[in-house]
Structure formats: C-alpha cells, structure tokens
Design an enzyme around this catalytic site. Sequence first.
Site, mmCIF file in Angstrom:
data_model
loop_
_atom_site.group_PDB
_atom_site.id
_atom_site.type_symbol
_atom_site.label_atom_id
_atom_site.label_comp_id
_atom_site.label_asym_id
_atom_site.label_seq_id
_atom_site.Cartn_x
_atom_site.Cartn_y
_atom_site.Cartn_z
ATOM 1 C CG HIS A 67 -4.873 8.115 6.951
ATOM 2 N ND1 HIS A 67 -3.508 8.065 7.503
ATOM 3 C CD2 HIS A 67 -4.893 7.385 5.816
ATOM 4 C CE1 HIS A 67 -2.985 7.293 6.973
ATOM 5 N NE2 HIS A 67 -3.668 6.748 5.739
ATOM 6 C CB VAL A 80 -3.509 -1.611 10.768
ATOM 7 C CG1 VAL A 80 -3.280 -0.679 12.151
ATOM 8 C CG2 VAL A 80 -4.852 -1.816 10.408
#
Length: 298
Positions: free
Chosen positions: A104, A107
Amino acid sequence: MDLRAVRDYFSGLQQRIVHALETLDGGRFQADSWERPEGGGGTTRVLEGGALFERAGVAFSHVSGSQLPPSASASRPQLAGRGFEATGVSLVLHPQNPYCPTVHMNVRLFTATKAGETPVWWFGGGMDLTPYYGFEEDARHFHATCRRALDPFGADLHPRFKRWCDEYFFLKHRNEPRGIGGIFFDDLAAPDFDGAFALARSVGDHFLTAYTPIVERRRGMPYGEREREFQSYRRGRYVEFNLVFDRGTLFGLQSGGRTESILMSMPPRVAWRYDWRPAPGSPEAALYTDFLRPRDWT
C-alpha cells in the site's frame, strides 16, 4: 502554496506507476473517471486477473466539500466544520502469488478553508508492506528504500515515521500488526509548503524502487493451495484493518466518495477461519514469530 503543482504531480505519479505496473504484469489497467456531486472527482485505474496482480488499484482524486468529515478533523478538532479540498494518490496491489507481498502507498494534501481566514494545509502519506511469507532480504530492501526517501529531510524522520507506521497499521482487536510496516506520516506542514511537498514527492518517487525488486524476485516461486489458503486467511486481516481503522477509507465513506474507488483496496479472494493457529515450526508460523513484530530492519 501552489495547489496546481501538487495536483499535477499526483496525477503524473499515478500515470508513471500504472505504466510501470503494466510493464511488470503485461496486462492493462482499466481507467474509470468519476465526478463527485459536492465537488471534484478523480480517476481510478484497476487491473484484475493479471499475470502478476490478482487485483491492482491506483487511484487519483481531487475532491472538495463544505465540511471536513470527522475522520479528517479528529486530530484537529479546531478545524471541524470548515470547508475542505483534498487531493492525492492511493494504491493497493494484491499479487496472485502468495510469496509476493501486498503493498500500500499513498500521498495526499488536505486544505481546510474558512471565509476570511488563511487556509490550513497539511500533507500525509507513506507506504507499508504486507507479506504472507516473509523474507529478510525483502524486508530490509523495503525499509532501506523508505529510509532513503526520508534521509534528505532529516535523520530523525525515518525512525519517527517508521514507529508511526508500526503503531498505525496495528489491529488492536487482534493485538498484531497488519504487516511489516514501512513509513507513515500525517499533519505534515513543516518546514514550509515547499519542503513538505518535496518530502511527499520523495515518498511517491521511491515507491517503485521499494516494491518492484521484491515482486521480481518472488513472482516465479511455485505455490499450491496451502499457500493460497494462508494468503486468503491473512488477507482477512487486511480487510479488517481497512474497514475498522483506516482513515482513508473512513474519510472516503464519510465524505460521500465513490464507494467502488474507496473499496478497490479489498483483496478479491479472502477467507476467515475460526480460532486458527499455524503449526509450530511451519513457514506460516514464521510470519508471526519472525516478521509480525516491530524490528529495526535497516
């Protein structure tokens, strides 16, 4: 504060990662663009049933609204009730081969707005690795790459963001980590906008370097139904975390986001067993004894 530059970077990051993953898998991502009635939208790119990835999802979104959802203002109660704008990239990759770990990365940038006041902004993100069968070489490589992403911004950041990741991706009701961690950060507004944006870019730019060598090493390893069953069992922990604790999932649902895009992170095959324990000394038991505990991998 150049919001357009941030959106352009996130959109470009999605395209770069999708292109690299298509090269790895040999398949093509489906592009699904959507709009949100309250404001904004995004593009969700998904590959299913590939040669490498059983499901891979890479999403870009840019949404806005009149009121921050509770999940976004939980750590900043003074911002409750403000309007918001949020943009980012989020991905989850579920390979078919149980020896290839799930990963995973995200941002993001949040901006909280109120008429007559200066907007309040912050970045967040990180990446973490969830193996089903652990390999020291892979764990050390992933964590070393995370450290390299942060080192230019201060020697204190990697230990802090690694610890934050270990604490965040933890299933309290199981008393165990989701995986072997990585880095996680939120509420980042220092030293200034350009500096925080540079750190978020570095995290995004290091993702492929952190993950690609691992799947290239493991994708050809032979496996059978035993390994697939254990992978499905451990994927159950992934589902539990995402539905119970994950802030991104909660934010998406609370803000009226697109459900299909929010839940693209779920694995396509998953199983639960009642009070199951791995056999002592087995490769499955080694995941618990050797990997599912905080360690200084670097």
